[in-house]
Write an enzyme that holds these catalytic residues in place. Structure first.
Site: not given
Ligand code: NAP
Ligand code: GDP
Length: 338
Positions: A19, A22-23, A154, A158, A183, A197, A288
């Site tokens: 990954g 990604g972000l 999900y 996890k 987040n 998100h 929400d």
């Molecule tokens: P992201 O931006 O959506 O990136 C996801 C990454 O996973 C990308 O590099 C994607 O590759 C790769 N991926 C997805 N499906 C795949 C597959 N089948 N095979 C190989 N690679 C694959 O996600 P992120 O936000 O960086 O998340 C990274 C980690 O943090 C994840 O484990 C997520 O669950 C965790 N996390 C995220 C958040 C959040 O708020 N974003 C919060 C808590 C935990 P491609 O770019 O090639 O598609």
């Molecule tokens: P969570 O932290 O896993 O619940 O994920 P999110 O980052 O999607 O945040 C969700 C919260 O933000 C909820 O309370 C939603 O109602 C609120 N929210 C408000 N506007 C948005 C939007 O445009 N996208 C998302 N994903 N959530 C939103």
């Protein structure tokens, strides 16, 4: 496994980041390249970092996963790859989130075992915690009740990583552990209008409202509370956990539990960062999700010592700046014509 645990110690580290595009993966790459070489978070001379994308190997497939490990022979792995989405995507695709993430995680953990990877840090999320549990959330209460119904697919996938980490340690002595971020937001986020998100989704919506003079609508009531972590801060914490933490038990990677922010406060901050002049409304017909899930970073701080988190507003400004400068190449999904 004995020989495997010793492999590469004191010599070259080949660090595979799944990954990696990604972000969070991009943030780790940024920190590794931009922190002073040899410093706590900067690149070290004995390290080779590899940032893998899904196009290099689809990790849902065991054969492609094995091939990736055969190609790079990683001594260390940060496992980020996952099907990821915000509340609304999680609500729509519960089975897909469950299955794809179980497949990805099982393949990566087993390949790490087979290839005698010295250390594996996998990424969980605060979604794994029970919905009804004492606050603040701590590393000790992951399995003490069902997760919130909005993202149980999900969350269960996890959670199983923690179970597997313990089993791989007990049966084979593997050095596997996990991180639990709250987040995350930052450059290279997924800015899709529906499947992202809250922060990237609202940045994009607010930008379009300003550009097209259209309404800016925030989903839900604005009342839920969240803890947010800047991706580049999280990246440093992952690098710390890989290099300095050797225990199977997870570590919550988060700002303090006193730094919860309401969705309304997030929307207000985005309005300011984007420079949107109009007013906005809440679509209270939309979900929400979980009201709050405050997580404690006590364990993290007691282990890492001094760590400075980027102030929320500064991190948000950097994210908005990145989004505006990279709009044409960012992950923006389908945007309806104005
Ligand atoms: P992201 O931006 O959506 O990136 C996801 C990454 O996973 C990308 O590099 C994607 O590759 C790769 N991926 C997805 N499906 C795949 C597959 N089948 N095979 C190989 N690679 C694959 O996600 P992120 O936000 O960086 O998340 C990274 C980690 O943090 C994840 O484990 C997520 O669950 C965790 N996390 C995220 C958040 C959040 O708020 N974003 C919060 C808590 C935990 P491609 O770019 O090639 O598609
Ligand atoms: P969570 O932290 O896993 O619940 O994920 P999110 O980052 O999607 O945040 C969700 C919260 O933000 C909820 O309370 C939603 O109602 C609120 N929210 C408000 N506007 C948005 C939007 O445009 N996208 C998302 N994903 N959530 C939103």
């Amino acid at each position: 496994m004995e020989g495997g645990i010793q492999k590469g110690r004191g010599s070259k580290w080949v660090i595979l980041v799944t990954g990696g595009t990604g972000l969070v993966g991009k943030a780790i790459e940024y920190v590794i390249e931009n922190e002073p070489a040899g410093s706590r978070f900067g690149k070290r001379p004995n390290e080779k970092w590899i940032f893998a994308s899904s196009s290099e190997a689809d990790l849902r497939d065991p054969a492609q996963t094995r091939k990736l490990y055969e190609k790079y022979q990683p001594t260390h792995v940060i496992h980020l790859a996952a099907l990821v989405g915000g509340l609304f995507k999680n609500m729509k695709y519960k089975l897909t989130f469950l299955r794809e993430n179980i497949l990805i995680n099982d393949n990566v953990l087993h390949a790490s075992y087979e290839h005698k990877t010295q250390k594996l840090v996998s990424c969980l999320s605060t979604c794994v915690f029970p919905d009804k549990v004492e606050y603040p959330l701590t590393e000790l209460n992951i399995h003490n009740g069902p997760p919130h119904e909005s993202n149980f697919g999900y969350a269960h996938a996890k959670r199983m990583v923690d179970v597997q980490n313990h089993a791989y340690k007990e049966e084979f002595g593997c050095n596997f552990t996990s991180a639990i971020p709250t987040n995350v937001f930052g450059p290279h986020d997924n800015y899709d209008l529906e499947d992202s998100h809250v922060i990237p989704g609202l940045i994009h919506k607010c930008y379009l409202a300003k550009k097209n003079k259209t309404p800016f609508v925030v989903s839900g009531t604005g009342k839920p509370l969240r803890q947010f972590i800047y991706s580049r801060d999280l990246a440093k914490l992952f690098i710390w956990q890989l290099r300095e933490y050797d225990d199977v038990e997870p570590v919550i990677l988060s700002v303090g539990e006193d730094e919860e922010v309401s969705i309304k406060e997030v929307a207000d901050a985005i309005v300011k960062a984007v420079g949107f002049q109009g007013s906005y409304t809440f679509d209270t017909s939309r979900a929400d999700g979980q009201y709050r899930k405050p997580a404690s970073n006590k364990k993290l701080l007691s282990l890492i010592g001094d760590f400075k988190f980027t102030p929320f507003e500064e991190a948000l400004n950097e994210s908005v700046k990145w989004f505006l400068e990279n709009y044409n190449n960012a992950r923006i999904g389908n945007v309806p014509s104005a």
